[in-house]
Structures are given as C-alpha cells and as structure tokens.
Design a protein around this motif. Structure first.
Motif, PDB file in Angstrom:
ATOM      1  N   LYS A  64       0.865  -1.179   0.000  1.00  0.00           N
ATOM      2  CA  LYS A  64       0.000   0.000   0.000  1.00  0.00           C
ATOM      3  C   LYS A  64       0.902   1.230   0.000  1.00  0.00           C
ATOM      4  O   LYS A  64       2.099   1.145   0.298  1.00  0.00           O
ATOM      5  CB  LYS A  64      -0.931   0.017   1.209  1.00  0.00           C
ATOM      6  CG  LYS A  64      -0.230   0.057   2.564  1.00  0.00           C
ATOM      7  CD  LYS A  64      -1.247   0.106   3.712  1.00  0.00           C
ATOM      8  CE  LYS A  64      -0.547   0.113   5.071  1.00  0.00           C
ATOM      9  NZ  LYS A  64      -1.524   0.221   6.173  1.00  0.00           N
ATOM     10  N   MET A  65       0.327   2.367  -0.342  1.00  0.00           N
ATOM     11  CA  MET A  65       1.130   3.579  -0.485  1.00  0.00           C
ATOM     12  C   MET A  65       1.816   3.963   0.833  1.00  0.00           C
ATOM     13  O   MET A  65       2.945   4.457   0.823  1.00  0.00           O
ATOM     14  CB  MET A  65       0.241   4.726  -0.980  1.00  0.00           C
ATOM     15  CG  MET A  65       0.996   5.919  -1.499  1.00  0.00           C
ATOM     16  SD  MET A  65       1.968   5.506  -2.977  1.00  0.00           S
ATOM     17  CE  MET A  65       2.896   7.022  -3.164  1.00  0.00           C
ATOM     18  N   ASP A  66       1.151   3.717   1.956  1.00  0.00           N
ATOM     19  CA  ASP A  66       1.729   4.078   3.254  1.00  0.00           C
ATOM     20  C   ASP A  66       3.074   3.390   3.493  1.00  0.00           C
ATOM     21  O   ASP A  66       3.928   3.926   4.207  1.00  0.00           O
ATOM     22  CB  ASP A  66       0.770   3.713   4.393  1.00  0.00           C
ATOM     23  CG  ASP A  66      -0.450   4.609   4.436  1.00  0.00           C
ATOM     24  OD1 ASP A  66      -0.499   5.580   3.660  1.00  0.00           O
ATOM     25  OD2 ASP A  66      -1.369   4.331   5.238  1.00  0.00           O
ATOM     26  N   GLN A  67       3.261   2.194   2.912  1.00  0.00           N
ATOM     27  CA  GLN A  67       4.506   1.464   3.148  1.00  0.00           C
ATOM     28  C   GLN A  67       5.705   2.103   2.435  1.00  0.00           C
ATOM     29  O   GLN A  67       6.845   1.761   2.739  1.00  0.00           O
ATOM     30  CB  GLN A  67       4.366   0.004   2.735  1.00  0.00           C
ATOM     31  CG  GLN A  67       3.508  -0.800   3.707  1.00  0.00           C
ATOM     32  CD  GLN A  67       3.538  -2.287   3.427  1.00  0.00           C
ATOM     33  OE1 GLN A  67       3.627  -2.721   2.277  1.00  0.00           O
ATOM     34  NE2 GLN A  67       3.450  -3.088   4.486  1.00  0.00           N
ATOM     35  N   LEU A  68       5.448   3.032   1.526  1.00  0.00           N
ATOM     36  CA  LEU A  68       6.564   3.741   0.894  1.00  0.00           C
ATOM     37  C   LEU A  68       7.379   4.501   1.936  1.00  0.00           C
ATOM     38  O   LEU A  68       8.586   4.669   1.787  1.00  0.00           O
ATOM     39  CB  LEU A  68       6.036   4.698  -0.185  1.00  0.00           C
ATOM     40  CG  LEU A  68       7.079   5.406  -1.052  1.00  0.00           C
ATOM     41  CD1 LEU A  68       7.973   4.413  -1.787  1.00  0.00           C
ATOM     42  CD2 LEU A  68       6.395   6.347  -2.043  1.00  0.00           C
ATOM     43  N   ASP A  69       6.716   4.920   3.029  1.00  0.00           N
ATOM     44  CA  ASP A  69       7.417   5.632   4.101  1.00  0.00           C
ATOM     45  C   ASP A  69       8.410   4.733   4.830  1.00  0.00           C
ATOM     46  O   ASP A  69       9.294   5.229   5.532  1.00  0.00           O
ATOM     47  CB  ASP A  69       6.410   6.193   5.108  1.00  0.00           C
ATOM     48  CG  ASP A  69       5.556   7.305   4.513  1.00  0.00           C
ATOM     49  OD1 ASP A  69       6.001   7.946   3.546  1.00  0.00           O
ATOM     50  OD2 ASP A  69       4.437   7.525   5.018  1.00  0.00           O
TER      51      ASP A  69
END
Length: 202
Positions: free
Chosen positions: A57-62
């Motif tokens: 998910k996009m949050d895991q890019l952090d």
C-alpha cells in the motif's frame, strides 16, 4: 504453501519464493539484513546490483524512503499498483543489499493480490527479485521454479493467480519537471509514460 503459511517464515527471517504480477520472486522482509544476504548468495547476484523492493500500500513507501518528491508521487499515482519500479533514496536503516552505492533503491506497489497481502500482513516491504539464479531464465509458474532453487529457500507460495510472465517491471528514475529516465524497459512502455504526460529522457 499458501501465503498464510509464508507469513511466519518471513517474520522469523526466512526466505520464500512467491508470485508477483510479473514473475515469481525470491523474497524476505526488506529490513532483514541476514535474509537479504542469503538471497544474494542464493541468486548469485553481485552486490553492485541491489535487490528491488515491493510494497502493499502507499503508506509502506514511508518504510522505504524519506524523500517522496512530487515527481515520484505523480508516477505512483499514475502507475501504482502495477509493474513500474521507481528509484528512490533509501532509508539509512535498510540493508546494504537493497541499496546501490549512492543509497538508492527500487520500489513498486505490487498489483498481485498474494504479494500485496504478504506485504500488508507482514507489515513490511518485501524484497522481490526474480526467482532464478543470475543469468538463468526467470519463473512465471511454479513448474518453472527449479528444484535446486526451491531447495535453497524455506518455502514456495503456490497459489493463483500466477504471474503474467513475459517482461519484468519497468524501472524508472524521476527527474524534476515531469521528466523520467528509463533504466530498464519492461511492462510499462515509453509510450505509456508519454501518454501519462511524462517526458522520457536518455
């Protein structure tokens, strides 16, 4: 083995083979240096070729980078989830095996449901390098995973949908002003990038 059985293997530092949207992958938790070293040895990959990552998910890019530029975000919004790998400045705590000499790594949000679920349930980005010895043909279905390679890992996730096969993910580096450099041609074509409004430069 299904992905539920793969989760405890990943969480305890194991290495698995699992399907992605393009090909079968050798993988482990992105933060696990011991597993990353093991994958390098299994694959016979030189340290000069860092291991790519996937997120669920996009949050895991952090968990991969602290430097999400507007250009990276624009590429992600246009092509993720899907087979476009974007070069980003890696977090310092990521293992050396997933970073190049300048500290960059390759990451994509996978569109394969099992690979995505593995990332989400393990709460970690995963290493995702093609499941083959360096120089050999990659595997798109379980039967193409060699017995030699399967014996070197802790499990093989055998569940549908299988990867599409064919080309790998396209690897790009985003530049200011809507420009991109294609570092490896794959599923996402130059025409796809241009159609999405990006300028492809050499």
């Amino acid at each position: 083995m299904n992905f539920e059985e793969a989760l405890p293997i990943i969480s305890t530092g194991g290495v698995i083979i699992y399907p992605t949207e393009t090909l079968y992958a050798l993988g482990a938790e992105a933060m696990d240096e011991g597993a990353a070293k093991r994958i390098m040895i299994i694959k016979g990959r030189p340290i000069s070729k860092p291991l790519p990552l996937i997120i669920g998910k996009m949050d895991q890019l952090d968990q991969v980078t602290d430097n999400v530029t507007p250009e990276i975000l624009r590429l992600a919004r246009q092509f993720w989830p899907g087979p476009l790998s974007i070069i980003v400045k890696a977090k310092s705590e990521l293992p050396l095996q997933v970073k190049d000499a300048e500290g960059f790594t390759s990451v994509r949000w996978t569109s394969h449901p099992s690979a995505e679920e593995l990332c989400l349930k393990s709460r970690s980005p995963l290493i995702a390098t093609s499941a083959n010895k360096s120089g050999e043909s990659p595997a798109a279905v379980p039967a193409e995973v060699t017995a030699e390679l399967a014996a070197l890992v802790d499990g093989v996730v055998d569940c549908e949908p299988y990867p599409h096969g064919g080309d790998p993910s396209t690897v790009v580096k985003a530049l200011p002003g809507g420009k991109v450099v294609i570092l490896r041609y794959g599923v996402v074509t130059k025409a796809d990038l241009v159609q999405a409004g990006f300028t492809v430069v050499n």
